[in-house]
Design an enzyme around this catalytic site. Structure first.
Site, PDB file in Angstrom:
ATOM      1  N   GLY A  50      41.832  42.349  41.675  1.00 46.15           N
ATOM      2  CA  GLY A  50      43.182  42.499  41.156  1.00 46.15           C
ATOM      3  C   GLY A  50      43.068  42.187  39.678  1.00 46.15           C
ATOM      4  O   GLY A  50      42.016  41.755  39.226  1.00 46.15           O
ATOM      5  N   CYS A  51      44.127  42.352  38.928  1.00 51.60           N
ATOM      6  CA  CYS A  51      44.048  42.039  37.505  1.00 51.60           C
ATOM      7  C   CYS A  51      43.921  40.534  37.340  1.00 51.60           C
ATOM      8  O   CYS A  51      43.292  40.040  36.432  1.00 51.60           O
ATOM      9  CB  CYS A  51      45.284  42.558  36.794  1.00 51.60           C
TER      10      CYS A  51
END
Lengths: 143, 413
Positions: A50-51
């Site tokens: 994920g970021c």
């Protein structure tokens, strides 16, 4: 218990947790109880980036059932991951492939699936379905 | 002036009324907006100017002889003058409207790189840079066979200037550095960098995205060659920014985007380019945002950048003092000179979890790597929790943040 029944059970668990604090304390608790992924599977190949938060997902196929283990570096994500695993792990590829994950809306967790949250949960759910689809097409292809 | 006087200097109740979004409620709680380094909120004069543009001014610029086109062009050019005055540019044609800081840096990396960077050359950036001041240079270096050199930092998040000295040599073609770090708030010694670079004839680009809204900035006094910033971080609209360039440099550079407005004459055989600044403004610009950025400048001037800076300094000091009382909290970035940003981690907790719980309490902070992955790797962390202040923030909001962090720690423990 089927995927639908497990979700119903989970929704019942949350029914009385009306305050956000109680709800998230429960999710955090579930995160802490998540059986850890075997360290040898906590590798780049199993990483769903994920970021912000990262998720590791490992799948094993045994007796026409898929068993998932996972981990995350963020505890809330880990709690959410543990819910998805509780629901989908131990079912056949076909069941996982066809599963409608309605618990997300019923428990009010939709916000975790938004793009900006970037917590890896959405990618993980997609990945689990993809495993199932791949396995299912293998099985039906060889029959 | 003692810091306690500053709070009295600014009428915060009145100022907060200028920003309608600040009265938003989030999850039933009043919004505490501490993500100003990502984007600032907009005051009524800017919001009204946007409406007024579309109700009384909308027309294309530099094209028509008709009434509205003249009016829109006048307003557009007037805004350019306001920006030129704001940064004290020698000429208003040194002020180019861009989409934002990223766009401005890409323009310079591309145009300057094409003409002045070659095989074996070097470009210097710093460890503190935002991805937008890393990637454009990486791209041009790859294309040209040049190499990217990085000024290292110490544990406080300050540039190690002795190492910078060692990086300087005749192969260096340009230095691109942030004025203020977006992740840590470090104010870099840009005068020293520019002085040393110029001694060797090397031009300097400053990423001022986190500086123009906090510090008084004079491009002539700095003697900087290029300077880029964004409108939306200085109370203006999104999608507009400024690239300042010294006239001598801008005249040397060839444009990299062709289109309307940037030409003098076009035939199928040959096009001659328009003069500055239009040479770099191909196509219909973001007219509304360009004009309303001028209103944002007016607004800043009406408050006074000196008062803004003092208020923000006081907030950073207060937040640092209060947060430092929390066990397990570690500041990331403890430079002597800082602007408007407090970045921290909680031992044993992921910034994402803390940020999520703060959001539930109506507190908007940024968590993650802040588009500075190399910097986060330096500190060995996945990211930080960053509170970034604007002058409309209050000490009461800092108190809410502190309580929020304590609650997050309790919940996550």
């Amino acid at each position: 218990m089927g995927i639908k029944e497990i979700q119903e059970e989970l929704i019942d668990d949350f029914e009385f947790l009306t305050e956000w604090e109680a709800k998230y304390e429960y999710i955090i608790q579930m995160g802490k109880e998540l059986p850890l992924i075997d360290p040898r599977y906590q590798v780049e190949a199993n990483l769903i980036k994920g970021c912000q938060a990262q998720v590791w997902l490992h799948a094993e196929y045994k007796d026409n059932k898929v068993y998932f283990t996972a981990d995350s570096d963020a505890i809330i994500t880990k709690g959410l991951v543990s819910m998805v695993i509780r629901i989908l792990s131990g079912h056949s590829p076909k069941e996982i492939m066809d599963a409608d994950l309605f618990f997300v809306d019923r428990i009010g967790l939709r916000e975790h699936l938004s793009v900006t949250r970037s917590n890896g949960l959405l990618s993980m759910m997609k990945q689990m379905k993809l495993y199932a689809i791949a396995l299912h097409s293998q099985i039906t292809g060889t029959e | 002036m003692s810091t306690s006087l500053v709070m009295e200097e600014l009428d915060l109740i009145k100022i907060r009324k200028d920003f309608p979004i600040l009265s938003t409620t989030v999850n039933g709680k009043p919004l505490v907006y501490l993500d100003n380094a990502a984007t600032s909120q907009k005051p009524w004069p800017v919001i009204r100017a946007i409406e007024s543009y579309y109700t009384s001014l909308n027309s294309n610029v530099h094209r028509g002889v008709h009434y509205l086109s003249q009016k829109a062009t006048d307003a557009y050019e007037q805004s350019r003058r306001k920006l030129a005055t704001y940064i004290n540019a020698a000429f208003e044609h040194e002020v180019i409207f861009t989409k934002g800081t990223t766009d401005g840096i890409n323009l310079v990396a591309s145009c300057f790189g094409k003409q002045f960077i070659g095989k074996g050359d070097e470009v210097i950036i710093s460890y503190l840079e935002h991805h937008s001041n890393i990637v454009p240079w990486q791209m041009i270096c790859e294309e040209k066979g040049a190499s990217l050199k990085v000024i290292p930092i110490n544990e406080k998040g300050e540039l190690i200037m002795s190492a910078f000295d060692k990086l300087l040599n005749s192969r260096v073609k340009i230095i691109a550095c942030s004025y203020v770090s977006n992740s840590l708030g470090t104010i870099n010694p840009v005068r020293e960098i520019i002085g040393k670079a110029h001694a060797l004839g090397i031009p300097v680009l400053l990423d001022a995205a986190q500086a123009v809204q906090h510090l008084e900035l004079d491009v002539q006094e700095l003697d900087v060659d290029f300077l880029a910033f964004s409108g939306h971080k200085m109370y203006g609209p999104t999608g507009i920014g400024i690239l300042y360039g010294k006239e001598s440099w801008l005249n040397k550079l060839q444009p990299y985007q062709g289109g309307g407005d940037m030409i003098k004459t076009v035939t199928f055989e040959k096009t001659t380019y328009n003069e500055l600044p239009f040479k770099f403004e191909a196509g219909t610009p973001n007219i509304e945002a360009a004009i309303c950025l001028g209103n944002a400048v007016d607004y800043i001037n009406s408050i006074g950048l000196d008062k803004i800076a003092r208020q923000e300094e006081e907030l950073v000091e207060y937040a640092t003092a209060q947060l430092s009382l929390i066990t397990g909290l570690r500041f990331i970035g403890t430079a002597e000179n800082k602007a408007s940003v407090v970045s921290f981690v909680i031992e044993g907790q992921h910034p994402y979890d803390v940020g999520f719980i703060l959001d539930k309490m109506g507190i908007a902070v940024r968590t993650g790597h802040h588009c500075t992955e190399p910097l986060m790797n330096f500190f060995g962390i996945p990211g930080t929790i960053r509170a970034s202040f604007a002058f409309y923030n209050t000490k009461a909001e800092v108190d809410i943040l502190v309580e929020g962090v304590k609650k997050a720690i309790t919940m996550l423990a």
